[in-house]
Design an enzyme around this catalytic site. Structure first.
Site, PDB file in Angstrom:
ATOM      1  CE1 TYR A 172      62.941  30.289  71.749  1.00  0.00           C
ATOM      2  CE2 TYR A 172      61.236  29.847  73.372  1.00  0.00           C
ATOM      3  CZ  TYR A 172      62.550  30.169  73.063  1.00  0.00           C
ATOM      4  OH  TYR A 172      63.464  30.358  74.066  1.00  0.00           O
TER       5      TYR A 172
ATOM      6  CE  LYS B 159      69.146  44.434  73.571  1.00  0.00           C
ATOM      7  NZ  LYS B 159      69.973  44.907  74.695  1.00  0.00           N
TER       8      LYS B 159
ATOM      9  CG  ASP C  57      70.183  44.642  78.035  1.00  0.00           C
ATOM     10  OD1 ASP C  57      69.001  45.057  78.062  1.00  0.00           O
ATOM     11  OD2 ASP C  57      71.104  45.297  77.504  1.00  0.00           O
TER      12      ASP C  57
ATOM     13  CG  ASP D 131      62.604  29.565  77.409  1.00  0.00           C
ATOM     14  OD1 ASP D 131      62.535  28.976  78.510  1.00  0.00           O
ATOM     15  OD2 ASP D 131      62.997  29.002  76.375  1.00  0.00           O
TER      16      ASP D 131
ATOM     17  CG  ASP E  62      64.406  28.297  83.228  1.00  0.00           C
ATOM     18  OD1 ASP E  62      63.177  28.103  83.343  1.00  0.00           O
ATOM     19  OD2 ASP E  62      65.205  27.438  82.822  1.00  0.00           O
TER      20      ASP E  62
END
Ligand code: NAD
Length: 354
Positions: A138, A189, A221, A245, A249
């Site tokens: 980001y 990851k 994942d 992020d 959620d």
């Protein structure tokens, strides 16, 4: 306790007004609380042509803690990117050095039916997601959209984490785990990304300083899958900005209502910005039907993390629980047989329970 209050946009002013009532009640009980207001997001653009006006920055820097509603609104969607409300949010996080974002996903027994998962999977759920907030893809440079020699356009972003950035957020993660169930799952990851390989290496190194905490690693994942398969296996989840992020959620939805979820974003000295996890909900703004509990619970987090007043944090959380036990519900968490009330009435009920 110097608190900068930034109501923001949409339902922001309505829900923040309820949290301020709680702070005023605590002040009535003798806490030395000072509150000062400023604009952020669309409200900042409207008032000063900037989603993070200099006056807001000055106030936020001088405060011990910031209480924020939410930012954003359809009317700002066509503005150039630097003027959009979300930029105000990114800039205040970066400007205050708020690198550690704490999002609890906690299921109240009274609301276990609100989850889209089976109640037995989520009843008693209590996860803390710690998301690094000021690094990663980001913020990494270079980024942009370039035109290749063949005329085709190509978008690119850069995923970046330095050792020090990983180390400081890892310390926060282990310290939180020490105060909870002493389990920390670091999500990355590392099977594909070099950034994640470094992340894993540094987290493992930091873990040596916290022998009481059981550290595990999980690929993002798999973590996304495990969160809906068996969410109660987690205590603290530590992860980077983009993975956090998305996972936070996802975890918030395990609880069934985004209107119940608070968050904290901390700097290295426990100064913090406290806000509900949800957005500005322009679809219900101005109707006095928004759920203010996430914002009120954000004040509880403020008392816990910035002001080290666990007693007051618990007092606020108990008041919220009491109100739920009384059967009072805003529309988003309403079930047949309960009493539906508005945003202001919910704020009043919490103050009474307090
Ligand atoms: P949202 O969270 O605002 O709303 C999603 C849905 O949840 C809507 O139906 C809304 O009515 C409902 N909802 C949210 N909070 C609620 C509450 N307290 N009580 C009852 N219902 C509630 O997300 P969105 O619709 O994707 O975004 C709306 C705006 O908010 C956008 O401009 C977005 O950029 C912004 N946003 C801001 C933040 C933030 O300030 N931190 C976070 C997410 C989105």
């Amino acid at each position: 306790m110097k608190i900068a209050v930034l109501p923001g946009d949409g339902i922001g002013p309505e829900i923040v007004a309820q949290a301020v009532k709680v702070l005023e009640a605590l002040r009535g009980d003798g806490l030395k609380i000072e509150m000062e207001y400023a604009h952020l997001g669309g409200a900042g653009y409207d008032a000063a042509g900037d989603p993070f006006p200099p006056a807001t920055e000055k106030l936020a820097l001088a405060a011990d803690a910031v209480l924020l509603g939410a930012v954003g609104g359809y009317q700002y969607d066509t503005l150039p990117r630097p003027m959009r409300p979300e930029q105000g949010l990114l800039r205040i996080r970066k400007g205050l050095g708020l690198f550690a974002n704490l999002r609890p996903a906690l299921v109240y027994p009274e609301l276990a039916n609100a989850s889209s998962l089976k109640p037995e999977l989520v009843a008693g759920l209590d996860i803390m997601i710690l998301r690094e907030l000021t690094g990663d893809i980001y913020f990494g440079q270079p980024r942009g959209i370039r035109t290749l020699d063949n005329g085709e356009r190509q978008g690119f972003d850069t995923m970046l984490y330095s050792e020090s950035e990983i180390r400081r957020v890892a310390h926060v993660g282990f310290q939180i785990a020490m105060k909870r169930g002493k389990k920390l799952c670091s999500v990355d990851k590392a099977n594909v990304l070099d950034t994640s390989m470094l992340w894993r290496e540094i987290v493992t190194e930091v873990a040596k300083e916290y022998p009481a905490v059981a550290l595990s690693h999980m690929y993002v994942d798999n973590a996304a899958m495990q969160l809906v398969r068996a969410p109660k296996q987690f205590d603290v989840i530590l992860t980077g900005n983009i993975f956090g992020d998305i996972l936070s959620d996802e975890a918030s939805m395990l609880t069934g209502s985004i209107g119940m979820l608070p968050s904290a974003s901390l700097d290295a000295h426990n100064k913090g910005l406290y806000e509900p996890c949800h957005g500005s909900a322009p679809d219900i703004a101005g109707k006095d039907i928004a759920n203010p509990l996430a914002t009120i619970l954000s004040v509880a987090m403020m008392m816990r993390y910035t002001f080290a007043r666990e007693d007051i944090a618990q007092r606020i959380e108990t008041a919220v629980r009491k109100v739920l036990q009384q059967g009072l519900r805003t529309g988003d968490i309403y079930e047949t047989g309960m009493q539906k009330i508005g945003c202001t009435a919910m704020g009043d009920a919490v103050v009474t329970a307090l």
